[in-house]
Design an enzyme around this catalytic site. Structure first.
Site, PDB file in Angstrom:
ATOM      1  N   GLU A 116       0.827  -1.209   0.000  1.00 22.55           N
ATOM      2  CA  GLU A 116       0.000   0.000   0.000  1.00 22.55           C
ATOM      3  C   GLU A 116       0.866   1.267   0.000  1.00 22.55           C
ATOM      4  OE1 GLU A 116      -3.613   2.235   2.450  1.00 22.55           O
ATOM      5  OE2 GLU A 116      -2.538   0.588   3.379  1.00 22.55           O
ATOM      6  N   LYS A 156      -2.817  -2.092  -2.817  1.00 20.81           N
ATOM      7  CA  LYS A 156      -3.848  -1.214  -2.275  1.00 20.81           C
ATOM      8  C   LYS A 156      -3.427   0.210  -2.597  1.00 20.81           C
ATOM      9  CE  LYS A 156      -6.613  -0.037   1.767  1.00 20.81           C
ATOM     10  NZ  LYS A 156      -7.078  -0.449   3.111  1.00 20.81           N
TER      11      LYS A 156
END
Length: 295
Positions: free
Chosen positions: A176, A213
């Site tokens: 992420e 993500k």
């Protein structure tokens, strides 16, 4: 669910991943949004007890197990907790939801327009414990604040390096490198980010897969190639400070990405709601986020 069944659920499931991983720094804000003031606790353990009660209520709500939530990201204390009389990861899997664990230890100070993750010498031990409890994968966050190629590439390199440690532990890493949605140069920076991610994927050994993500891109469809990449199991989107309506509207412009929302899922839940009102509110958010994820 076996590991292979969880992998198939994440790769093919028509739904989204709930982010229930607020840690020490973000827990007071999450509780305040839930209607629990900081006068309600006097110790950190009491604070985590209150947030665990909120998460239990979500996990046990009828709507949470309706098939539209395919995964949930947990804070370490939540992973070690109990819901419905069972360890949380086992209870989630019983409800058809694949468990993930947040493994990062927070952010360093900004440098070259990015905040990298703090060192994590205990990562392998965390992964080993998570695997014991039946967790499928992990999530770790860094933040990009400007279109500085040096900072962006360093953040992505760190994400893939930590991801290699996680893969070697037998779990699937969710990388992420969040891009701050308030950054003025986001459109430019996200293209640099995309190039850096593609370089990282090219260097990944054959047969290995990661998840990504990412902030919902300024340019709709920018990450469409990543959603089809053979080394990417799934691309999920964070809400990044958007309201539920805003996040869902932007996500729907990006076919192939599914949601992994925290604020966008929880923003209208309150401690004072009856169980029926709580589930009705949660169900409405789940339906809205699900629709944007499968659009």
């Amino acid at each position: 669910m076996t590991f292979d069944e969880m992998k198939a659920r994440i790769a093919e499931g028509q739904g989204f991943i709930a982010a229930l991983d607020q840690s020490g720094g973000s827990t007071p804000k999450a509780l305040k949004g839930y209607g629990v003031d900081d006068t309600a606790w006097s110790t950190e353990d009491e604070m985590f007890g209150l947030i665990h009660e909120m998460r239990q209520r979500i996990i046990e709500a009828p709507s949470f197990g309706n098939g539209k939530v395919i995964g949930a990201i947990l804070f370490e204390k939540t992973m070690e907790g109990v819901s419905g009389g069972k360890p949380v990861p086992a209870r989630l899997k019983e409800r058809g939801i694949v468990p993930f664990l947040k493994v990062d230890k927070g952010l360093e100070d900004e440098r070259d327009g990015a905040q990298l993750m703090k060192p994590n010498p205990g990562l392998e031990a965390m992964c080993h414990r998570a695997k014991e409890l039946g967790v499928f994968g992990t999530k770790m966050r860094s933040v990009i604040k400007s279109a500085n190629p040096v900072g962006i590439k360093e953040a992505v390199h760190q994400q893939f390096a930590e991801g290699a440690r996680i893969l070697s532990s037998g779990l699937v890493p969710m990388l992420e490198p969040e891009y701050d949605i308030t950054a003025d140069d986001r459109a430019e920076g996200e293209k640099i980010l995309l190039d850096a991610i593609e370089e990282g994927l090219d260097a990944l050994p054959e047969g290995q897969q990661v998840m990504l993500k990412l902030s919902i891109p300024k340019e709709a469809g920018l990450y469409s190639g990543l959603t089809k990449h053979p080394k990417v199991l799934r691309v999920v989107a964070l809400s990044g400070g958007y309201s539920t309506d805003e996040a869902c509207r932007e996500l729907a412009k990006n076919p192939g990405m599914i949601a992994s929302f925290s604020r966008g899922l929880l923003q209208d839940l309150r401690a004072t709601q009856s169980d029926e009102e709580f589930d009705r509110t949660l169900s409405g958010a789940i339906d809205q986020i699900h629709a944007a994820s499968v659009a």
